[in-house]
Design a protein around this motif. Structure first.
Motif, mmCIF file in Angstrom:
data_model
loop_
_atom_site.group_PDB
_atom_site.id
_atom_site.type_symbol
_atom_site.label_atom_id
_atom_site.label_comp_id
_atom_site.label_asym_id
_atom_site.label_seq_id
_atom_site.Cartn_x
_atom_site.Cartn_y
_atom_site.Cartn_z
ATOM 1 N N UNK A 32 0.801 -1.213 0.000
ATOM 2 C CA UNK A 32 0.000 0.000 0.000
ATOM 3 C C UNK A 32 0.837 1.268 0.000
ATOM 4 N N UNK A 33 2.127 1.136 -0.134
ATOM 5 C CA UNK A 33 2.977 2.316 -0.197
ATOM 6 C C UNK A 33 2.772 2.993 -1.543
ATOM 7 N N UNK A 34 2.402 4.278 -1.536
ATOM 8 C CA UNK A 34 2.219 4.963 -2.819
ATOM 9 C C UNK A 34 3.578 5.308 -3.413
ATOM 10 N N UNK A 35 4.116 4.399 -4.174
ATOM 11 C CA UNK A 35 5.458 4.580 -4.715
ATOM 12 C C UNK A 35 6.459 3.845 -3.852
ATOM 13 N N UNK A 36 7.682 3.965 -4.206
ATOM 14 C CA UNK A 36 8.749 3.263 -3.525
ATOM 15 C C UNK A 36 9.249 4.044 -2.319
ATOM 16 N N UNK A 37 9.794 3.339 -1.344
ATOM 17 C CA UNK A 37 10.448 3.996 -0.218
ATOM 18 C C UNK A 37 11.797 4.559 -0.641
ATOM 19 N N UNK A 38 12.321 4.052 -1.723
ATOM 20 C CA UNK A 38 13.580 4.545 -2.274
ATOM 21 C C UNK A 38 13.257 5.697 -3.215
ATOM 22 N N UNK A 39 13.864 6.822 -2.996
ATOM 23 C CA UNK A 39 13.624 7.995 -3.832
ATOM 24 C C UNK A 39 14.495 7.935 -5.086
ATOM 25 N N UNK A 40 13.896 8.211 -6.232
ATOM 26 C CA UNK A 40 14.558 8.156 -7.527
ATOM 27 C C UNK A 40 15.160 6.771 -7.773
ATOM 28 N N UNK A 41 14.432 5.757 -7.395
ATOM 29 C CA UNK A 41 14.898 4.388 -7.580
ATOM 30 C C UNK A 41 15.022 3.976 -9.034
ATOM 31 N N UNK A 42 14.287 4.633 -9.922
ATOM 32 C CA UNK A 42 14.399 4.318 -11.345
ATOM 33 C C UNK A 42 15.347 5.272 -12.067
ATOM 34 N N UNK A 43 15.960 6.183 -11.323
ATOM 35 C CA UNK A 43 16.948 7.153 -11.821
ATOM 36 C C UNK A 43 16.374 8.131 -12.839
ATOM 37 N N UNK A 44 15.067 8.239 -12.931
ATOM 38 C CA UNK A 44 14.468 9.114 -13.936
ATOM 39 C C UNK A 44 14.271 10.546 -13.451
ATOM 40 N N UNK A 45 14.594 10.844 -12.197
ATOM 41 C CA UNK A 45 14.454 12.214 -11.700
ATOM 42 C C UNK A 45 15.693 13.050 -11.978
ATOM 43 N N UNK A 46 16.657 12.484 -12.669
ATOM 44 C CA UNK A 46 17.806 13.265 -13.070
ATOM 45 C C UNK A 46 19.106 12.828 -12.428
ATOM 46 N N UNK A 47 20.180 13.416 -12.919
ATOM 47 C CA UNK A 47 21.534 13.121 -12.478
ATOM 48 C C UNK A 47 22.272 14.425 -12.248
#
Length: 143
Positions: A32-47
């Protein structure tokens, strides 16, 4: 659905309210977690400087962004060995809720050398690690 409007998996009989034990048998918090507990886990929020945002590169290696060879998302990160081991780490969100609970983690890793890549979770008391990648040059799901 039962006549009470509740899914049958939550009740012992039609006349009962949802049972905590039935709930715990069927679901855990991560469902039931809305999204992952890991932030930017898919690396799509930038580098920034080759390192994924919200992550820290530790060690003497280097990290670089890649949009060519990713498994599931549009981005990936490549970590190269320097003079010592290197890894990405992230301090997660508040974790008091998880004390005494099982936490699941997995990652797709691609490696061309055996026993060089794996996932680790450290909670400040102990560290748990997955098996190493076999080094076959393809993506493997490590958990």
């Amino acid at each position: 659905m039962g006549s009470s409007g509740l899914p049958k998996i939550f009740v012992d009989s039609e006349a009962e309210l949802p049972s905590a034990s039935k709930w715990n048998d069927n679901f855990d918090f991560l469902n039931f977690t809305p999204g992952s507990l890991i932030r930017n886990g898919d690396f799509e929020q930038g580098f920034t400087g080759g390192v994924p945002d919200r992550w820290t590169l530790v060690g003497a290696g280097a990290a670089s962004a890649s949009d060519v060879d990713s498994k599931r998302a549009a981005a990936a990160v490549k970590i190269t060995f320097g003079t010592a081991d290197s890894y990405l780490k992230q301090a997660t969100v508040e974790t008091k809720f998880f004390k005494g609970r099982k936490v699941k983690a997995w990652v797709w890793i691609k490696a061309s050398a055996p026993n060089q890549a794996r996932i680790k979770i450290a909670d400040g008391v102990a560290t748990t690690a997955s098996a190493y990648h076999t080094g076959g040059g393809t993506y493997e799901l490590l958990a």
